[in-house]
Design an enzyme around this catalytic site. Structure first.
Site, PDB file in Angstrom:
ATOM      1  N   ASP A  16      44.678  37.025  44.384  1.00 36.40           N
ATOM      2  CA  ASP A  16      44.614  36.972  42.758  1.00 36.40           C
ATOM      3  C   ASP A  16      43.634  38.209  42.525  1.00 36.40           C
ATOM      4  O   ASP A  16      42.703  39.004  43.447  1.00 36.40           O
ATOM      5  CB  ASP A  16      44.094  35.645  42.344  1.00 36.40           C
ATOM      6  CG  ASP A  16      42.756  35.416  42.829  1.00 36.40           C
ATOM      7  OD1 ASP A  16      42.585  35.443  44.149  1.00 36.40           O
ATOM      8  OD2 ASP A  16      41.959  34.781  42.089  1.00 36.40           O
ATOM      9  N   GLU A  17      43.649  38.665  41.348  1.00 34.13           N
ATOM     10  CA  GLU A  17      42.770  39.695  40.581  1.00 34.13           C
ATOM     11  C   GLU A  17      42.211  40.754  41.433  1.00 34.13           C
ATOM     12  O   GLU A  17      41.135  40.898  41.760  1.00 34.13           O
ATOM     13  CB  GLU A  17      41.612  38.671  40.487  1.00 34.13           C
ATOM     14  CG  GLU A  17      41.679  37.492  39.216  1.00 34.13           C
ATOM     15  CD  GLU A  17      40.628  36.777  38.784  1.00 34.13           C
ATOM     16  OE1 GLU A  17      40.420  36.218  37.742  1.00 34.13           O
ATOM     17  OE2 GLU A  17      39.656  36.627  39.872  1.00 34.13           O
ATOM     18  N   VAL A  18      43.178  41.401  41.820  1.00 30.83           N
ATOM     19  CA  VAL A  18      42.961  42.677  42.790  1.00 30.83           C
ATOM     20  C   VAL A  18      42.593  44.022  42.027  1.00 30.83           C
ATOM     21  O   VAL A  18      43.368  44.169  41.277  1.00 30.83           O
ATOM     22  CB  VAL A  18      44.026  43.047  43.653  1.00 30.83           C
ATOM     23  CG1 VAL A  18      43.627  44.018  44.700  1.00 30.83           C
ATOM     24  CG2 VAL A  18      44.130  41.610  44.791  1.00 30.83           C
ATOM     25  N   HIS A  32      38.699  39.876  46.316  1.00 32.82           N
ATOM     26  CA  HIS A  32      37.652  38.893  46.382  1.00 32.82           C
ATOM     27  C   HIS A  32      37.077  38.969  47.953  1.00 32.82           C
ATOM     28  O   HIS A  32      36.961  37.662  48.451  1.00 32.82           O
ATOM     29  CB  HIS A  32      38.234  37.435  46.145  1.00 32.82           C
ATOM     30  CG  HIS A  32      38.468  37.371  44.601  1.00 32.82           C
ATOM     31  ND1 HIS A  32      37.337  37.108  43.722  1.00 32.82           N
ATOM     32  CD2 HIS A  32      39.491  37.263  43.762  1.00 32.82           C
ATOM     33  CE1 HIS A  32      37.758  37.025  42.471  1.00 32.82           C
ATOM     34  NE2 HIS A  32      39.113  37.081  42.383  1.00 32.82           N
ATOM     35  N   ASP A  41      49.757  36.123  41.242  1.00 31.49           N
ATOM     36  CA  ASP A  41      49.354  37.388  41.015  1.00 31.49           C
ATOM     37  C   ASP A  41      50.366  38.196  42.057  1.00 31.49           C
ATOM     38  O   ASP A  41      50.627  39.369  42.097  1.00 31.49           O
ATOM     39  CB  ASP A  41      47.737  37.880  41.400  1.00 31.49           C
ATOM     40  CG  ASP A  41      46.973  37.212  40.490  1.00 31.49           C
ATOM     41  OD1 ASP A  41      47.010  35.777  40.467  1.00 31.49           O
ATOM     42  OD2 ASP A  41      46.238  37.650  39.739  1.00 31.49           O
TER      43      ASP A  41
END
Length: 721
Positions: free
Chosen positions: A322-324, A258, A374
């Site tokens: 998060d969400e890597v 992000h 995460d």
């Protein structure tokens, strides 16, 4: 008479009870939210004098003085009655005596004593609090106790002893995907204080922008934003504004994923340094992360953290994490070489390496690192706090860490207040088994408002008043929230909504402004009646192919890759939960349980008649609006009218004693089923569920008919079920 002697200020008087004390509150006149820990109601009221005298004793009196001024303005705004407040140093003259045992920290801290005691009797009101923050909470409760007594304002006789269940009662505001300006943040801070929330988690960096002025790395806000960011003076003001209301500010600067805005500003941070990025030109849902193998990344981050910790005094600092999407790491020869040299087994371990370095930099600056779940890894330092967002089933390492729970409290999932309220934040599991150890590490709850579908025109709609239910879940005892009735919860939320509007929160005004822009002044009432029957479907953007394409491949659809995706004008004005529709469902459920209440049946019928009578006026407005006609608002209006007409038909048939035939009931059932919408549950296949709806007309993919459950109740009753 039973007496409880456990409190300092009132000695044995607190919870001693009044003579003939009422076991229940004056429910039709008082709406306390969150519900206090202990309450003893009296049978009488005390009338507020026109000149209200207040005495203060203890620490941080300047903060309490400002809170008293806000209390005065709030009472006047919500009741329409002005109150003159006079300050005195003589407690004997005071109508309200406030005593604070010790000052407490200048800036609120996790674990500060927030307890208070409040008493209203024939001599007036008195507040005792351990710290100034407790006194702030007591004043909010006192505000909620004010009722009208003929031509005057009154307070019911009551004794309250109160403290929060959890020390972390937060709201996350994403100011990145769409710009949320300072005045909107301040409105939510006022609303948070009103319902005793005490943490603003401020999401300030993401792919789309870096929203804070940096003097150390100025390209972050110059090139890494769309030109809208918070100046350092604005940051300081908002942090002080929050502290004055007993609210901590926890910033989030999300890494390593992000982070497209960071890489646009400083390409040397990137895992793909030769790639050109645009702020709003999404390439799929996730973006390339920064390169965690470069020492220059940590030098850069050290300088930035030193600057940011000077702006944000709270000890907690959110790293994101998060969400890597690790594909850029997988494609890099230099990253592979670094991993081999340093014995890093896989790319999850590489992320853990980065998180440890980021957390270490924060620790060096006297901060406690925090990240989304995460980041959980066997090598994660135990002092790092973990923010639970997408699962209640955590890995075995989770109980080593302090935990904050946002799972089931995402506001953008567009669930009902009751759904948020009924979820237990302690229902954590470790690898499939209930875990008391993990529950013991929970610091509290945080509502989350992401701004993919939110901007300055509807941010208040997105957050309030539903967040009040989450506020109560995080403040009141488990026994209280588990036992609270749904109808009473919604009654109190409705009152809170009115109070927040009087306080300056714009959840009502934003809808009115949006509908006026679509239909003119003459369209506000007809469109409002229609809007009360509808709710946006969760992630409604994903339910329209063209909208989905414009969001994730904007250049192909003529949209700018340097500006946020425009919101749907009508849908963005809708409350995420329609309170009128929720109350209607409660009424029909009550009616269904026993049809011996003609007054209730008539009240329900009037609501349906208001909808059917509105059909022609709202259709005229829709036909004259290119936007409304183009998005299929006429289809929604007809569906709403048809469902309301079914309700009227069933009620009239019951009143006349003429049962409906099987064929007609079957037709009604088919119509109700046609407009059923499944509730959203966060799973990995939510996108596929959305794609599965593509055969439905677009208006019904993007909108839920909120009155449908009430109609279903009546149809089921008419069918004898």
């Amino acid at each position: 008479m039973h007496r409880t002697c456990a409190v300092v200020l009132f000695g044995c008087s607190i919870f001693a009870g009044f003579a003939g004390a009422a076991a229940e509150p004056p429910i039709d006149r008082v709406a306390l939210l969150p519900l206090p820990r202990q309450v003893a109601w009296g049978n009488e009221t005390w009338r507020l004098p026109e000149r209200f005298v207040v005495s203060l004793r203890g620490g941080r009196l300047d903060r309490i003085e400002r809170a008293v001024e806000r209390w005065q303005r709030a009472v006047s705004a919500s009741t329409g009655r002005s109150i003159d407040v006079e300050r005195t140093s003589d407690p004997q003259r005071a109508h309200l005596k406030i005593e604070v045992a010790r000052p407490g920290p200048a800036t609120p801290e996790l674990g500060s004593d927030e307890s208070y005691q409040l008493r209203v009797g024939s001599a007036g009101a008195s507040i005792y609090a351990a710290t100034s923050v407790g006194a702030l909470h007591a004043l909010q409760t006192l505000r909620q106790l004010v009722i009208r007594c003929r031509e005057r304002l009154c307070l019911p006789h009551v004794e309250i002893r109160d403290e929060p269940r959890f020390p972390w009662r937060g709201l996350m505001i994403d100011a990145v995907r769409h710009w949320i300006p300072p005045e909107a943040v301040e409105r939510s801070l006022d609303a948070m204080a009103a319902v005793k929330m005490n943490v603003l988690h401020w999401h300030l960096s993401d792919d789309q922008s870096f929203r804070v002025e940096s003097l150390v790395h100025p390209e972050l806000h110059r090139r890494g934003s769309d030109g809208r960011y918070f100046s350092q003076d604005q940051i300081r003001h908002i942090v002080a504004f929050a502290a004055d209301r007993g609210i901590r500010v926890v910033p989030e600067f999300d890494l390593p994923g992000h982070s497209r805005s960071w890489q646009i500003a400083y390409p040397h941070l990137a895992s793909r340094p030769d790639k050109s990025y645009r702020l709003y030109a999404a390439e799929g849902i996730f973006s390339d992360p920064i390169d965690p193998t470069k020492e220059s990344v940590y030098t850069f981050l050290t300088g930035l953290v030193e600057e940011l910790t000077g702006l944000f005094p709270d000890r907690y600092f959110h790293m994101g994490g998060d969400e890597v999407d690790k594909s850029a790491w997988e494609d890099s020869d230099s990253i592979d070489a670094f991993m081999e040299k340093n014995g890093i087994a896989d790319h999850d371990a590489l992320q853990a390496h980065f998180v440890r370095r980021y957390a270490g930099i924060l620790r060096d600056h006297d901060r406690i690192a925090m990240g989304w779940n995460d980041i959980l890894h066997a090598d994660l330092p135990p002092d790092v706090a973990v923010h639970v967002w997408n699962t209640m089933d955590l890995p075995s390492s989770a109980p080593r860490h302090p935990l904050v729970v946002s799972m089931n409290y995402y506001l953008d999932h567009m669930r009902s207040a009751e759904s948020h309220y009924r979820n237990d934040p302690l229902a954590l599991q470790i690898e499939g088994a209930p875990s008391p150890e993990a529950a013991d590490r929970v610091l509290g709850i945080e509502a989350a408002s992401w701004s993919e579908l939110v901007d300055h025109t509807n941010v208040d709609i997105a957050i309030w008043p539903r967040s009040a239910a989450i506020a109560e879940r995080s403040w009141s005892t488990e026994e209280t929230t588990n036992g609270a009735s749904t109808s009473e919860l919604y009654r109190r939320i409705s009152v809170v909504s009115e109070r927040l509007e009087a306080l300056g929160v714009r959840h009502v005004a934003q809808r009115r402004d949006g509908l006026r822009a679509l239909g003119g002044e003459a369209g506000v009432v007809p469109l409002s009646i229609l809007a009360d029957t509808l709710e946006p479907t969760p992630f409604y953007l994903l339910r329209d192919w063209s909208a989905l394409g414009r969001a994730f491949a904007p250049s192909l659809f003529g949209e700018s890759p340097d500006a946020p995706f425009p919101l749907q004008p009508f849908t963005s004005t809708l409350a995420y939960e329609s309170l009128p529709a929720a109350r209607l469902r409660l009424q029909t459920a009550r009616l269904r349980s026993g049809w011996d209440d003609p007054a209730l049946a008539d009240a329900i019928r009037r609501q349906f008649a208001r909808i059917t009578d509105n059909h022609e006026p709202v259709m005229r407005i829709i036909s004259n609006s290119e936007v409304l006609a183009g998005m299929g608002a006429d289809q929604l209006a007809r569906a709403v009218r048809d469902l309301a007409a079914i309700g009227i038909e069933i009620l009239d048939a019951h009143r006349s004693g003429s049962p409906l035939g099987r064929a007609r009931l079957a037709e009604m059932t088919d119509i109700v089923e046609e407009h059923r919408s499944e509730p959203f549950a966060y799973t990995s296949d939510y996108l596929w569920f959305s794609l599965g709806e593509m055969f439905r007309p677009i208006p019904f993919r993007q909108h839920t008919i909120a009155i449908r459950p009430a109609i279903e109740d009546l149809v089921e009753f008419a069918r004898g079920r």
